[in-house]
Design a protein around this motif. Sequence first.
Motif, PDB file in Angstrom:
ATOM      1  N   TYR A 180       0.848  -1.192   0.000  1.00  0.00           N
ATOM      2  CA  TYR A 180       0.000   0.000   0.000  1.00  0.00           C
ATOM      3  C   TYR A 180       0.886   1.245   0.000  1.00  0.00           C
ATOM      4  O   TYR A 180       1.988   1.222   0.547  1.00  0.00           O
ATOM      5  CB  TYR A 180      -0.935   0.001   1.213  1.00  0.00           C
TER       6      TYR A 180
ATOM      7  N   THR B 189      -5.356  -9.884   3.301  1.00  0.00           N
ATOM      8  CA  THR B 189      -6.664  -9.265   3.486  1.00  0.00           C
ATOM      9  C   THR B 189      -7.644 -10.320   3.998  1.00  0.00           C
ATOM     10  O   THR B 189      -7.728 -11.426   3.442  1.00  0.00           O
ATOM     11  CB  THR B 189      -7.196  -8.668   2.178  1.00  0.00           C
TER      12      THR B 189
ATOM     13  N   VAL C 144      -6.775  -5.431   6.489  1.00  0.00           N
ATOM     14  CA  VAL C 144      -5.442  -5.899   6.101  1.00  0.00           C
ATOM     15  C   VAL C 144      -4.660  -6.224   7.367  1.00  0.00           C
ATOM     16  O   VAL C 144      -4.593  -5.405   8.292  1.00  0.00           O
ATOM     17  CB  VAL C 144      -4.709  -4.820   5.280  1.00  0.00           C
TER      18      VAL C 144
END
Length: 279
Positions: free
Chosen positions: A176, A227, A234
């Motif tokens: 991310y 996930t 997450v």
Amino acid sequence: MLKPNANRPPELKSAREIALMREAGKLVARALKICREMAKPGVKTIEIDQAVEAFYAKYMAVPLFKGYPGKTPFPAVTCLSVNEQVVHGIPGQRVLKEGDLLKIDTACKFNGWCADRAITVPIGTISPEKARLLKIGEETLQIAIDLLPRRKWWSQVASEMQRHVEKAGFSVVTSYVGHGIGRTMHENPQVPNYVDHETRKSDFKLEPGLTLAVEPMVNMRRPEVDTLGDQWTVVTRDRLASVHVEHTLALTSSGVVIVTADEGAFDDDSPAPVAAPPV
């Protein structure tokens, strides 16, 4: 939450537009102040989320997380992630307990402009290792704030962030990234907290008018994440703790404006933000 389209150039903001973003940033900072005050042992995460939703409604600010598209729309105005949960935790009936690390992420749009911020809050007394992890996470975000006006390319900042984390024996989440922000929550550029071959391809120049949501996520040990079945939460693959901190930052010719800073957001004598009438 999702990565912006890397093919589009960053949209630079004027001083006036940054000032408007700051009004949204003040509301986000005030919402997180409510969260800090509520984040105690025995409190359910849904109770914190409901308080933030009521706060945004009071000022006619649009919460940007609730209904965010995914396999299932995100159901809350905050992401509340505990311990091994890295980001995107869904508020619910979970009761906070002594020693937890609570990550609180929220964003709103106010008068057409967005702001996004995350904090990690210790619940009661936490372990020394968790405390050190939190310290490194906060220092990593501060490195970005300090270096933005002193470097030419984002990769030069991200490499210093990554170096600080790894020198401490922790790891940077690479699944991310942060993002540009302005009239929408997710704009270009993508803002990684690390440097590798792929991120160098999409490196961007640091210039006045950039508005970035910089959000390092730091894991206790390994960087890999999974996930959960709710399609949002997450977690660290090794199920060890993680921290997440974030500020919306604006780079100007005179330095960095912390759009979501606390200072000036809680002055009881200052006028409350007023939403513009609908067009």
